[in-house]
Design a protein around this motif. Structure first.
Motif, PDB file in Angstrom:
ATOM      1  N   MET A  18     -36.131  44.457  28.457  1.00 21.25           N
ATOM      2  CA  MET A  18     -36.183  44.196  29.886  1.00 21.25           C
ATOM      3  C   MET A  18     -37.209  45.085  30.585  1.00 21.25           C
ATOM      4  N   ASP A  19     -38.451  44.693  30.469  1.00 23.48           N
ATOM      5  CA  ASP A  19     -39.554  45.349  31.169  1.00 23.48           C
ATOM      6  C   ASP A  19     -39.541  46.873  31.040  1.00 23.48           C
TER       7      ASP A  19
ATOM      8  N   GLY B  83     -37.153  50.040  32.668  1.00 27.83           N
ATOM      9  CA  GLY B  83     -37.862  49.494  33.818  1.00 27.83           C
ATOM     10  C   GLY B  83     -36.965  48.772  34.791  1.00 27.83           C
ATOM     11  N   ASN B  84     -35.923  48.137  34.276  1.00 26.80           N
ATOM     12  CA  ASN B  84     -35.015  47.370  35.116  1.00 26.80           C
ATOM     13  C   ASN B  84     -34.026  48.318  35.801  1.00 26.80           C
ATOM     14  N   THR B  85     -34.078  48.340  37.136  1.00 29.20           N
ATOM     15  CA  THR B  85     -33.254  49.306  37.881  1.00 29.20           C
ATOM     16  C   THR B  85     -31.762  49.076  37.645  1.00 29.20           C
ATOM     17  N   ALA B  86     -31.365  47.804  37.548  1.00 31.48           N
ATOM     18  CA  ALA B  86     -29.947  47.514  37.340  1.00 31.48           C
ATOM     19  C   ALA B  86     -29.490  48.011  35.976  1.00 31.48           C
ATOM     20  N   LEU B  87     -30.342  47.844  34.993  1.00 28.61           N
ATOM     21  CA  LEU B  87     -30.006  48.315  33.649  1.00 28.61           C
ATOM     22  C   LEU B  87     -29.877  49.835  33.622  1.00 28.61           C
TER      23      LEU B  87
ATOM     24  N   GLU C 186     -29.053  51.672  36.026  1.00 28.56           N
ATOM     25  CA  GLU C 186     -27.846  52.032  36.764  1.00 28.56           C
ATOM     26  C   GLU C 186     -26.634  52.085  35.831  1.00 28.56           C
TER      27      GLU C 186
ATOM     28  N   LEU D 197     -30.901  46.311  25.196  1.00 29.66           N
ATOM     29  CA  LEU D 197     -31.683  45.648  26.239  1.00 29.66           C
ATOM     30  C   LEU D 197     -32.848  46.492  26.746  1.00 29.66           C
TER      31      LEU D 197
END
Lengths: 204, 204
Positions: free
Chosen positions: B86-87, B134-138, B140, B82
């Motif tokens: 994801m950005d 880029g995706n903070t949740a990813l 994490e 991912l």
DNA sequence: TTTGACTGGGATGTGTACATCACTGGTGAT
DNA sequence: ATCACCAGTGATGTACACATCCCAGTCAAA
């Protein structure tokens, strides 16, 4: 229900809206314990991203920036897509019965919307779907981001009760269909779509 | 380096092998603080799945069952896939230089394998790649599962030093290629493959 | 009037004594 | 000889006193 779950639900239910300052001494009095176990609970909540402790100030309920909420929603969508692909547990008839029960409750609620019942039904649904996830690591993040983002669709639910009530019944119908078909992949995509719809409302 | 990172690394580096009992009083003495901040750190580690507190016994370094390790590896593979989707943040030349630096260090290490240097290089690589996400949740969960599974490929590294040393150089070459091409998707798949190779060794 | 430092109150962070729990080793009866 | 029980030891869990840190309110000087 223990202290952790109580505080977690209060945050998710917006009883403690973002920015609320939680004082350890107050909570200790309320629950009849000392500050020490309260601190442990607050640290757990901090790990979950629901609060942030500030020295000399208090423990503050977080207000996630919109970008981060969007990131979480996108991640939850990807997570849902993986449910059916990563060793899902077989969908048994008992699960279908449980979902049908929730569907009946959601239908009853359409006459008179009860925000707390809405929360409870969503919560039960989340737990049932979590039970389908076979991969322990996937279930871990499924839970994590659910609680981290719960506040935001809940806030939306308070503003447009009828729409979300209908949407919940529709979602449960689709879930029930997938479960009765024994199709875990379909179940995951149903969840993915519900999350996507929520994200669309959020951005609008 | 703070207490949390110190203990975390000791667990990942198998200075505290699974089953080790960590006593709060001992750690408090070692770091020159009281039990209270030590308890906070241990709770953080417990949240990360590295230890588990047992009342009346001690805080024990976890020994994850093989099934769960497999689940984590599979999840890390999906996570890696991912990264590019994801950005991702743009891959700048500075990142290429940093990777090249690590590659040089890994090459030097092939003559004389240094297990701690191996750990450090992997750690730096992980941080650099985390910066691309880029995706903070990813990011994490990228961090979360990295540390949760670190012990196991590290254990493997101790047993077959030459192989992993070569593999690290090869991986860094591929990473460098992807970075120089500015292809974040490729970068993610390179990581996915490295994790998959690790899983294959683990199951063997 | 505005701005600056200062001080007081109250919060979290830390240290420490005590309560509670779990394992271990010994002792007694069978 | 073996098993059951029980007390001792040392661990985590809890309560509470103290240290440290922020912020708001106040007062004085420009």
């Amino acid at each position: 229900m223990n202290i952790f779950e109580t505080l977690r639900d209060r945050i998710c239910l917006l009883d403690y809206p973002p920015g609320t300052v939680l004082r350890e001494a107050e909570l200790a009095d309320e629950f009849g314990v000392s500050r020490t176990p309260i601190r442990a609970v607050l640290q757990q909540l901090a790990h979950g991203g629901l609060v942030a402790a500030k020295d000399g100030v208090g423990t503050i309920v977080t207000d996630l920036p919109r970008d981060e909420i969007r990131d979480i929603y996108l991640m939850r969508m990807k997570t849902a897509e993986l449910i059916g692909a990563m060793d899902p547990r077989p969908l048994n008839p008992a699960l279908g019965l449980a979902i049908a029960g929730l569907r009946a409750q959601a239908a009853d609620m359409q006459d008179q919307f009860d925000i707390h019942a809405y929360w409870r039904i969503n919560h039960e649904l989340h737990l049932l779907i979590g039970g389908v996830i076979g991969n322990t690591a996937l279930r871990e993040i499924w839970d994590h981001f659910y609680f981290k983002s719960a506040r935001h669709w809940y806030q939306h639910a308070r503003n447009s009760a009828e729409n979300v009530s209908k949407a919940l019944v529709a979602e449960l119908d689709e879930v029930l269909r997938a479960v009765n078909e024994g199709d875990a992949m379909a179940l995951g995509y149903v969840q993915r779509n519900s999350i996507a719809y929520g994200l669309a409302r959020l951005i609008a």
